[in-house]
Design an enzyme around this catalytic site. Sequence first.
Site, PDB file in Angstrom:
ATOM      1  N   HIS B 173       0.846  -1.195   0.000  1.00  0.00           N
ATOM      2  CA  HIS B 173       0.000   0.000   0.000  1.00  0.00           C
ATOM      3  C   HIS B 173       0.884   1.248   0.000  1.00  0.00           C
ATOM      4  CE1 HIS B 173      -2.509  -3.182   1.848  1.00  0.00           C
ATOM      5  NE2 HIS B 173      -3.510  -2.593   1.207  1.00  0.00           N
ATOM      6  N   HIS B 174       0.422   2.290  -0.655  1.00  0.00           N
ATOM      7  CA  HIS B 174       1.182   3.540  -0.706  1.00  0.00           C
ATOM      8  C   HIS B 174       1.426   4.089   0.705  1.00  0.00           C
ATOM      9  CE1 HIS B 174       1.142   8.110  -1.471  1.00  0.00           C
ATOM     10  NE2 HIS B 174       2.355   7.657  -1.659  1.00  0.00           N
ATOM     11  N   GLY B 175       2.659   4.535   0.964  1.00  0.00           N
ATOM     12  CA  GLY B 175       2.992   5.102   2.281  1.00  0.00           C
ATOM     13  C   GLY B 175       2.534   6.541   2.383  1.00  0.00           C
TER      14      GLY B 175
END
Lengths: 218, 392
Positions: B173-175
Site C-alpha cells: 500500500h502507498h505510504g
Amino acid sequence: MNAEDIMRRNAHPLKGDDTIESAVDLMEKERLRHIPIIENDDTLIGIISDRDVRDARYSIFSDKRLDDILQKPLTTIMKTEVFTVHPLDFVADVASMLSEKRINAAPVAVDDKLIGMITGRDLLDTLVQLMGADQPSSQIEVKVSNVSGQLADVAAVFKDHGINVTSMLIYPDKQMAYQILAFRIQTMDARKAIASLEDKGYEIAGPTMPDMGGPASS
Amino acid sequence: MTRQHAAFIFNEKQLAYKFSDTHPFSPTRLRLTVDLLKSLGALSAEEIISPRKATDEEIGLFHEKNYMEAVKKGSVGQLPAGTAANYGLGTDDTPVFTDMHEASALLVGGTIQAVNEVMEERFEHAANLGGGLHHGFRGKASGFCIYNDSAIAIRHLREHYDARVLYIDTDAHHGDGVQWAFYDDPNVMTLSIHETGRYLFPGTGAITEKGAGQGYGFTFNLPLEAFTEDESFLACYEIAVKEICAFFQPDVIVSQNGADAHFLDPLTHLATTLKTFKMIPKIAHDMAHRYCNGKWIAVGGGGYDIWRVIPRAWSYVWLEMSDQTSLATGALPNEWRKRWSDKAVDPLPKYWEEVENTVPDIPRRPEINEKNAETLDKSLYYIRREMKEMQK
C-alpha cells in the site's frame, strides 16, 4: 458544480493599449496561454492566445528583433469575438462547449465584465477530483444491468458493512445493457464487501483476478 | 564504546496493539517472527531492547493535540461515536479498543528507540518490527494505523540529529501518511513502491506526486501493476533505491518493511515471493553501509498472510541486519513448527525456501513488466536529469 466554483479568479488581464511585448512577458512569467483584454472598467473587449502572439513575434530564423511590432497595442492582434462563460454555467456544459468549439480557455464574465478564467487544465483538475482519490480509499467496480434500483441495492451492501463511500461514478459498460458502478470506499479491507456483493450475484468488474488456476485467486 | 551490530526493539507489551481477534492487522505476526528467530538461535537476549512509551511531546512532533486527546478518550471508552468518526476512529479498519493510546504510543516509542540506538552510535542498525504504521495522518487514523511511528521518528531525527533521511517504503500500500508528512521537506526523501492505487487502498502514490515547494523532487512513487512478480518488483526497487541514494546522499535510511506484496497476501494483488523479501533488506543494508556509515532503521508494516509469509519475510529483515542470512536455509526449526502448528489457520511452512506454494502463471506478464519499467523511467526522470546537470 458551476463555473464559478472552479474558475481561477486572477485572470491576468491586460488593457487594449498595452503592448504585444507586455503580453509576451506576462505569458512567460505566469505560464499563460490566454490573456483576456479589458477596458478600465473591466469590460471584456477581446482575448489573445499564445498563437496570436507567436504569429506576431519575430521569427526564430531572424536575428532582427521586430521591436516596432512588439510595441504595437494588443488591439491590433486580439480576437474580438470572444466565447465567454457565465459564472452560473454548469461545469459539464462548459466542458462540452469548449470541446465543441475546440478552444482551450474561456473568460468568465457577467454583463461583459471579466470576473475569472476557465481553462482546460481547470476542467482536468476537476475531473481528477471527481474521480476521487483525494481521500484514502479502495476502489471497487460493480457491473450491473441498466435498470433502475441497482445503485441503491449495491450501495446498501456498503451500508450494511458500515463502510463510508467517498466518491462514486456511473459509466457505460462496453455491453450496452450494462453499467459500471465505480465506488471509492473508505476501507483498506474490502474483502467482506466484495464477498457480499458476489453472494448477491453481482459481477465485480474490478479488481479482477486473472484466471490463473492457482491458489492466489482465493 | 564501540558500536554493537544490531538492536532488536521488542517487548511483549507491543503485542497489545490489537483491534480484535478477527482484525487482519494481528499482533500474532510479531510473536511468530520473534519466536522463529529465537528458535533459530538468531536472536539473543542482549540484542533485544525493550522500548518505552513515547511521550505526548514526542507524538506531538507529528500529530495534532486534539487527535491525541481523542485517542486517549477512546482508550478509556469515553469517545462518542460521532467524534470518533471525525478522527477516522471507530471504523472497521481502525476500531476503538481499550488502552489504544498506550499500545500505539509504545510502538512509536520503539521506533524512536531504534533511531536513538543508531544515532547515538550504540548500534549500527536497529529494527522495530512493531512499527511501520505508515497510513496515520496528523489528525486522523487511517488504514489500521493510529499513530504514525515513522513520521514521528523522522521528525525526531530531524530535530535532534539534523540528519538527511531517506525513507524507503516497500509495503504493497502507498505510504501516504509519511509522504504527506514530509511533502515539502527537502531533507527527507520518501520513496514508496506499491501496487497502483487503481483499486488498492489508499488510491494515492502516483508518479506525479513529487513533493511541493522546497520539497519538490524529494518524493518518489513507484506504483506497480497488479500481479507484478519478483523480477520486475526487484528491478524497480533496486534501480530506484540506488539512483535515489546517489542523488540524495542520505545520512540515515529508515525502511518500512510491509510484507503484503507477496502473492499469498489476501488484501493486495501483487505477486512476489519470499525472494523479494530476502532482497529488500539486503539492498537497504548495502546502501546504509555505502552512504550512511551503516545507519539503518527498519520497521515493520502491513502483511496479512500471518502464517505462510510474515514469519519468514520479517525474519529476513533481522537476519540481514545481523549478518545471519546463512541460517535461513533448509528446514525451519522444529520447535517453532510444533509450537504453532495447532494454532495455524494455514499449513505452516516447513522450509525457508518456498516449496509449498508457487506463484501461478501470470497472464500478461510481459505487459506488466513493460509497464513497470516505463513507470520507473518516468519516476526517475527528474533525478536523472539533475544528475546529468551536476556532472556537467
